[in-house]
Design a protein around this motif. Structure first.
Motif, PDB file in Angstrom:
ATOM      1  N   ALA A   1       2.219   2.792   4.144  1.00  0.00           N
ATOM      2  CA  ALA A   1       1.340   2.173   5.523  1.00  0.00           C
ATOM      3  C   ALA A   1       1.474   2.505   6.408  1.00  0.00           C
ATOM      4  O   ALA A   1       1.186   3.526   7.635  1.00  0.00           O
ATOM      5  CB  ALA A   1       1.452   0.257   5.476  1.00  0.00           C
TER       6      ALA A   1
ATOM      7  N   GLU B   1       1.560 -12.286   1.275  1.00  0.00           N
ATOM      8  CA  GLU B   1       1.144 -10.668   1.286  1.00  0.00           C
ATOM      9  C   GLU B   1       0.920 -11.191   2.731  1.00  0.00           C
ATOM     10  O   GLU B   1       0.144  -9.675   3.254  1.00  0.00           O
ATOM     11  CB  GLU B   1      -0.295 -10.763   0.513  1.00  0.00           C
ATOM     12  N   GLN B   2      -0.071 -12.525   3.258  1.00  0.00           N
ATOM     13  CA  GLN B   2      -0.338 -12.476   4.026  1.00  0.00           C
ATOM     14  C   GLN B   2       0.487 -12.265   5.792  1.00  0.00           C
ATOM     15  O   GLN B   2       0.834 -11.235   6.825  1.00  0.00           O
ATOM     16  CB  GLN B   2      -0.806 -13.370   4.850  1.00  0.00           C
TER      17      GLN B   2
ATOM     18  N   ASN C   1       1.215  -7.755   5.546  1.00  0.00           N
ATOM     19  CA  ASN C   1       0.476  -7.899   5.991  1.00  0.00           C
ATOM     20  C   ASN C   1       0.309  -8.016   7.507  1.00  0.00           C
ATOM     21  O   ASN C   1      -0.215  -7.104   8.646  1.00  0.00           O
ATOM     22  CB  ASN C   1      -1.110  -8.070   6.006  1.00  0.00           C
ATOM     23  N   ASP C   2       0.893  -8.575   7.830  1.00  0.00           N
ATOM     24  CA  ASP C   2       1.495  -8.937   9.545  1.00  0.00           C
ATOM     25  C   ASP C   2       1.783  -8.185  10.389  1.00  0.00           C
ATOM     26  O   ASP C   2       1.958  -7.551  11.057  1.00  0.00           O
ATOM     27  CB  ASP C   2       1.127 -10.583  10.126  1.00  0.00           C
TER      28      ASP C   2
ATOM     29  N   THR D   1       0.445  -4.519  10.396  1.00  0.00           N
ATOM     30  CA  THR D   1      -0.696  -4.542  11.636  1.00  0.00           C
ATOM     31  C   THR D   1       0.107  -4.499  12.636  1.00  0.00           C
ATOM     32  O   THR D   1      -0.318  -3.839  13.857  1.00  0.00           O
ATOM     33  CB  THR D   1      -2.146  -5.888  11.692  1.00  0.00           C
TER      34      THR D   1
END
Length: 403
Positions: A284, A384-385, A388-389, A392
């Motif tokens: 990422a 997973e959240q 991703n947070d 991001t």
């Protein structure tokens, strides 16, 4: 407003704070602890011996000695190595202060060796230059879980008749050239605090392949006491024990050992998850040119205790503090690991010429690295959240402050 950081008036990525670290505990852990409490045997019982045997088998060592903390492990490892008054121990400044405190416990002298700018581990060429006639031991720190380049360290130690004690408090499960950390003939120290890949709340382990070291470690862990009838000076009966050296109450409880056993059974799963998260971060963040991602040597496998990004100040409009606060405002708990030991007030006050420098920098690479690093959350309990947070938030903040 979508891409505006929360610190600048935008909407935070998360409604609640994501912890920087969190232990992974389940019903098996709770049940194991409960069973020990019901047994009534809370110390010096079968669980500790079972944990030691299982840990030795996992790391590939002949012996393992459970202790109350990684700090305790480092201390008795130095004591078993007979490090004493005014003898020098070489170690990395990028570590928790106990790494050097244990040297002071033995009235030794800590000599800080600068680090490699890529791995943040001890720099071999600088290490060679720092060795003197008073040098007795080397404590290489496997920083953030990535093993040091051990072959040249051991070769140098053999040439100069030095003891090596590996600080693997962050490196359980890590590998160097296919071998697990902790399997070498020397002593290797592990830690089991709440942020580690295996937790007993607090606790630690020292592994070794030396029977002599093993015997001394057990004595120093348990107040200097000896109960083995074959080792007693004046045995009086089955009840008899003797204090044969100055030891410490560094024992692990049966409660902790029981938790350690259930945790050890899941260590490889924990490691796998940490590696997955590190890979997701690497993928990422590849295009964020104003930060440097963790470098991994080709012959090692890290335990990924920390995932550390390094800011490039020339490519950013904000300093480390601003970036840190901006990520916290997104409700991502980040951290900074670690202030070089010699910069702590206590070590400045000691007045040793290698520590209390009046001008210049004692370890310039370590100081420069420290100024620009930030550690991101990385632990098996992350969803997973959560991952991703973090991704991001980092992209949002770094992109906003990039030139």
């Amino acid at each position: 407003m979508k891409h505006l950081p929360a610190i600048a008036g935008g909407q935070p990525i998360r409604a609640e704070l994501l912890p920087f670290a969190k232990p992974t505990l389940d019903a098996a852990d709770i049940n194991a602890v409960s069973e020990v409490l019901k047994s009534g045997i809370l110390v010096d019982g079968p669980r500790t011996e079972e944990f030691e045997s299982a840990f030795a088998e996992y790391t590939g060592a002949k012996y393992a000695v459970a202790v109350s903390s990684g700090s305790a492990g480092l201390h008795i490892a130095l004591r078993a190595s007979a490090v004493g008054h005014q003898e020098e121990v070489l170690t990395s400044p990028l570590s928790f202060p106990i790494n050097a405190n244990c040297i002071l416990y033995q009235q030794g002298i800590h000599t800080f060796v600068d680090v490699d700018p890529s791995t943040y581990n001890i720099d071999i060429s600088t290490l060679r230059q720092k060795i003197t006639m008073r040098s007795k031991a080397i404590i290489p720190v496997h920083f953030a879980g990535q093993p040091c380049d051990l072959d040249p360290i051991y070769k140098l130690a053999e040439e100069r008749n030095l003891v090596v004690i590996e600080d693997a408090t962050q490196a359980l499960g890590a590998k160097y050239k296919g071998k697990k950390i902790g399997s070498m003939d020397n002593m290797t120290v592990f830690g089991f605090d709440a942020t580690q890949n295996l937790t007993t709340g607090e606790g630690g382990m020292v592994t070794t392949n030396s029977e002599e070291n093993y015997k001394w470690l057990k004595i120093f862990r348990n107040l200097g006491l000896v109960r083995d009838p074959d080792l007693l000076v004046s045995p009086e009966g089955p009840w008899h024990y003797e204090m044969q050296d100055l030891g410490f109450n560094y024992r692990l409880t049966e409660i902790q050992a029981s938790l350690g056993l259930t945790q050890l059974a899941k260590v490889d799963d924990f490691l796998k998850r940490r590696k997955e998260i590190a890979c997701l971060y690497n993928e990422a963040f590849t295009q964020l040119h104003s930060i440097i991602l963790p470098f991994q040597m080709p012959d090692v496998e890290s335990s990924w205790h920390h995932y550390i990004i390094r800011l490039q100040p020339d490519l950013l409009t904000a300093d480390r503090l601003q970036i840190y606060l901006a990520l916290r405002a997104e409700n991502i708990a980040v951290d900074v690991n670690y202030l070089p030991i010699f910069l702590h007030p206590y070590y400045k006050w000691l007045g040793h010429p290698d520590i209390c420098t009046l001008e210049g920098s004692l370890c310039p690479q370590a100081e420069e690295i420290y100024k620009n690093i930030i550690s991101l959350p990385i632990y098996p309990a992350m969803t997973e959240q959560d991952i991703n947070d973090v991704i991001t938030a980092v992209k949002k903040v770094i992109t906003y402050y990039s030139k």
